[in-house]
Design a protein around this motif. Structure first.
Motif, PDB file in Angstrom:
ATOM      1  N   ALA A 187       0.845  -1.191   0.000  1.00  0.00           N
ATOM      2  CA  ALA A 187       0.000   0.000   0.000  1.00  0.00           C
ATOM      3  C   ALA A 187       0.881   1.242   0.000  1.00  0.00           C
ATOM      4  N   CYS A 188       0.552   2.196  -0.849  1.00  0.00           N
ATOM      5  CA  CYS A 188       1.278   3.460  -0.926  1.00  0.00           C
ATOM      6  C   CYS A 188       0.248   4.585  -0.999  1.00  0.00           C
ATOM      7  N   GLY A 189       0.513   5.682  -0.356  1.00  0.00           N
ATOM      8  CA  GLY A 189      -0.426   6.783  -0.456  1.00  0.00           C
ATOM      9  C   GLY A 189       0.070   8.050   0.202  1.00  0.00           C
ATOM     10  N   MET A 190      -0.456   9.166  -0.265  1.00  0.00           N
ATOM     11  CA  MET A 190      -0.183  10.446   0.362  1.00  0.00           C
ATOM     12  C   MET A 190      -1.053  10.580   1.602  1.00  0.00           C
ATOM     13  N   ALA A 191      -0.523  11.247   2.616  1.00  0.00           N
ATOM     14  CA  ALA A 191      -1.264  11.421   3.869  1.00  0.00           C
ATOM     15  C   ALA A 191      -0.726  12.662   4.572  1.00  0.00           C
ATOM     16  N   ARG A 192      -1.285  12.933   5.739  1.00  0.00           N
ATOM     17  CA  ARG A 192      -0.790  14.041   6.561  1.00  0.00           C
ATOM     18  C   ARG A 192      -0.299  13.495   7.894  1.00  0.00           C
ATOM     19  N   GLU A 214       1.413  17.889   8.184  1.00  0.00           N
ATOM     20  CA  GLU A 214       2.370  17.982   7.079  1.00  0.00           C
ATOM     21  C   GLU A 214       2.089  16.883   6.043  1.00  0.00           C
ATOM     22  N   GLN A 215       2.159  17.232   4.770  1.00  0.00           N
ATOM     23  CA  GLN A 215       1.929  16.268   3.702  1.00  0.00           C
ATOM     24  C   GLN A 215       3.140  15.346   3.569  1.00  0.00           C
ATOM     25  N   VAL A 216       2.881  14.041   3.589  1.00  0.00           N
ATOM     26  CA  VAL A 216       3.941  13.034   3.522  1.00  0.00           C
ATOM     27  C   VAL A 216       3.473  11.870   2.647  1.00  0.00           C
ATOM     28  N   LEU A 217       4.402  10.981   2.357  1.00  0.00           N
ATOM     29  CA  LEU A 217       4.071   9.721   1.673  1.00  0.00           C
ATOM     30  C   LEU A 217       4.264   8.578   2.664  1.00  0.00           C
ATOM     31  N   VAL A 218       3.325   7.648   2.699  1.00  0.00           N
ATOM     32  CA  VAL A 218       3.476   6.456   3.530  1.00  0.00           C
ATOM     33  C   VAL A 218       3.407   5.205   2.659  1.00  0.00           C
ATOM     34  N   ILE A 219       4.229   4.237   2.989  1.00  0.00           N
ATOM     35  CA  ILE A 219       4.304   2.979   2.246  1.00  0.00           C
ATOM     36  C   ILE A 219       4.334   1.841   3.254  1.00  0.00           C
ATOM     37  N   ALA A 220       3.587   0.786   2.995  1.00  0.00           N
ATOM     38  CA  ALA A 220       3.573  -0.358   3.915  1.00  0.00           C
ATOM     39  C   ALA A 220       3.177  -1.617   3.165  1.00  0.00           C
ATOM     40  N   ASN A 221       3.752  -2.736   3.579  1.00  0.00           N
ATOM     41  CA  ASN A 221       3.257  -4.009   3.047  1.00  0.00           C
ATOM     42  C   ASN A 221       2.020  -4.411   3.840  1.00  0.00           C
ATOM     43  N   LEU A 222       1.121  -5.143   3.209  1.00  0.00           N
ATOM     44  CA  LEU A 222      -0.155  -5.521   3.821  1.00  0.00           C
ATOM     45  C   LEU A 222      -0.238  -7.033   3.958  1.00  0.00           C
ATOM     46  N   LYS A 223      -0.719  -7.501   5.115  1.00  0.00           N
ATOM     47  CA  LYS A 223      -0.830  -8.935   5.361  1.00  0.00           C
ATOM     48  C   LYS A 223      -2.267  -9.431   5.284  1.00  0.00           C
ATOM     49  N   GLY A 224      -3.151  -8.845   6.053  1.00  0.00           N
ATOM     50  CA  GLY A 224      -4.523  -9.344   6.130  1.00  0.00           C
ATOM     51  C   GLY A 224      -4.722 -10.227   7.338  1.00  0.00           C
ATOM     52  N   ARG A 225      -5.921 -10.178   7.896  1.00  0.00           N
ATOM     53  CA  ARG A 225      -6.237 -10.959   9.092  1.00  0.00           C
ATOM     54  C   ARG A 225      -6.943 -12.273   8.747  1.00  0.00           C
ATOM     55  N   SER A 226      -7.960 -12.197   7.915  1.00  0.00           N
ATOM     56  CA  SER A 226      -8.717 -13.400   7.574  1.00  0.00           C
ATOM     57  C   SER A 226      -7.972 -14.214   6.522  1.00  0.00           C
ATOM     58  N   THR A 227      -8.389 -15.464   6.358  1.00  0.00           N
ATOM     59  CA  THR A 227      -7.759 -16.325   5.346  1.00  0.00           C
ATOM     60  C   THR A 227      -7.904 -15.724   3.958  1.00  0.00           C
ATOM     61  N   LYS A 228      -9.077 -15.185   3.648  1.00  0.00           N
ATOM     62  CA  LYS A 228      -9.315 -14.580   2.339  1.00  0.00           C
ATOM     63  C   LYS A 228      -8.372 -13.404   2.102  1.00  0.00           C
ATOM     64  N   GLU A 229      -8.217 -12.548   3.109  1.00  0.00           N
ATOM     65  CA  GLU A 229      -7.329 -11.400   2.980  1.00  0.00           C
ATOM     66  C   GLU A 229      -5.872 -11.843   2.840  1.00  0.00           C
ATOM     67  N   LYS A 230      -5.482 -12.852   3.606  1.00  0.00           N
ATOM     68  CA  LYS A 230      -4.105 -13.331   3.535  1.00  0.00           C
ATOM     69  C   LYS A 230      -3.764 -13.849   2.140  1.00  0.00           C
TER      70      LYS A 230
END
Length: 284
Positions: free
Chosen positions: A63-68, A72-88
């Protein structure tokens, strides 16, 4: 305790270990531990996600996105795992594909263009090692991120919130400041995989974790991270809001320091730091 490596040379397993390294690994993998996106939701506002790498597709493990951040305006980046089996399954258990790393780099170039600081959050065992990922250039995508992050002309702060595994983690961690949560782990390989290679026995994972020095205390002593962020008693899973508050304080402190550094010095210091990590000398 002796074993042989695949080359046939005997390798001696450590005679005495503490369980601390493996205990930290289990805490880093706790199913209720806050994931990177949990921290993003607690720390940032107005998150607006960026999709796609403009080459192959969108990677749901990144996941990548602009945020505050405190306005202050910044960029955040993170890998995503998921909780449920479907999300994983949808997020490939948090292991990004090359399109995920390319998406992250595309977003970082946006941030550089508009002078916005970059925050990355890492909790992954490694990049996707599958055939499809390799065919689409996994190694090249990771290598390109390493090169381009080293010379980004904006402040970059990376935080290992859970597991930081191999090049998949490093591709988001070439930063001016690399932070680790107290119960996070950071290593070139998982303890199970290391034990399978060294002793052909994955059950010796505690031995491997101790030998790898995966804990935040050990990594800090090696100089591979810049700061260890404390967690609530028992781990971040016991009080995610308090864990986020402690991390928030650390992020503000380091961002303030980096913003007072000239761009040229920022890049020069970043390059110097990674060129000198874990160097040692011996006299024979």
């Amino acid at each position: 305790m002796m074993a042989e490596n695949p080359a046939g040379k005997p390798i001696e397993a450590p005679a005495e270990i503490t369980n601390l390294a493996w205990q930290k690994t289990e805490l880093a993998r706790h199913p209720k531990r806050p994931y990177p996106m949990d921290f993003i939701q607690l720390l940032f506002t107005e998150f607006s996600e960026i999709h796609g790498d403009r080459v192959f597709g969108d990677d749901y493990a990144m996941a990548c996105g602009m945020a505050r951040f405190h306005g202050e305006q910044v960029l955040v980046i993170a890998n995503l795992k998921g909780r449920s089996t479907k999300e994983k399954v949808q997020r490939n258990f948090g292991m990004p594909n090359p399109e995920g790393y390319r998406k992250a780099l595309r977003a970082m170039k946006f941030a550089e263009k508009f002078g916005r600081p970059i925050f990355t959050f890492i909790d992954l065992t490694g990049a996707n090692p599958g055939l499809g990922a390799e065919e689409r250039g996994q190694a090249e995508a990771i290598a390109r991120n390493l090169r381009e992050m080293a010379r980004l002309r904006v402040p970059v702060i990376a935080t290992v919130t859970g597991e930081g595994g191999s090049g998949g983690a490093l591709a988001l961690a070439v930063a001016d400041r690399v932070l680790m949560l107290e119960n996070a782990v950071y290593s070139v390989i998982s303890p199970e995989a290391c034990a399978s290679i060294m002793w052909r026995d994955a059950t010796k994972r505690a031995l491997a974790a101790d030998a790898l020095r995966t804990s935040s205390e050990s990594i800090m002593k090696l100089g591979c991270v810049d700061a260890v962020v404390p967690e609530p008693a028992g781990g971040a899973q016991n009080d995610p809001e308090q864990a986020a508050a402690l991390l928030d304080e650390a992020l503000q402190h380091h961002l303030s320091e980096l913003k007072n550094t000239s761009v040229d010095e920022l890049v020069r210091n970043r390059l110097s730091k990674f060129r000198n990590i874990a160097q040692f000398y011996s006299e024979g």
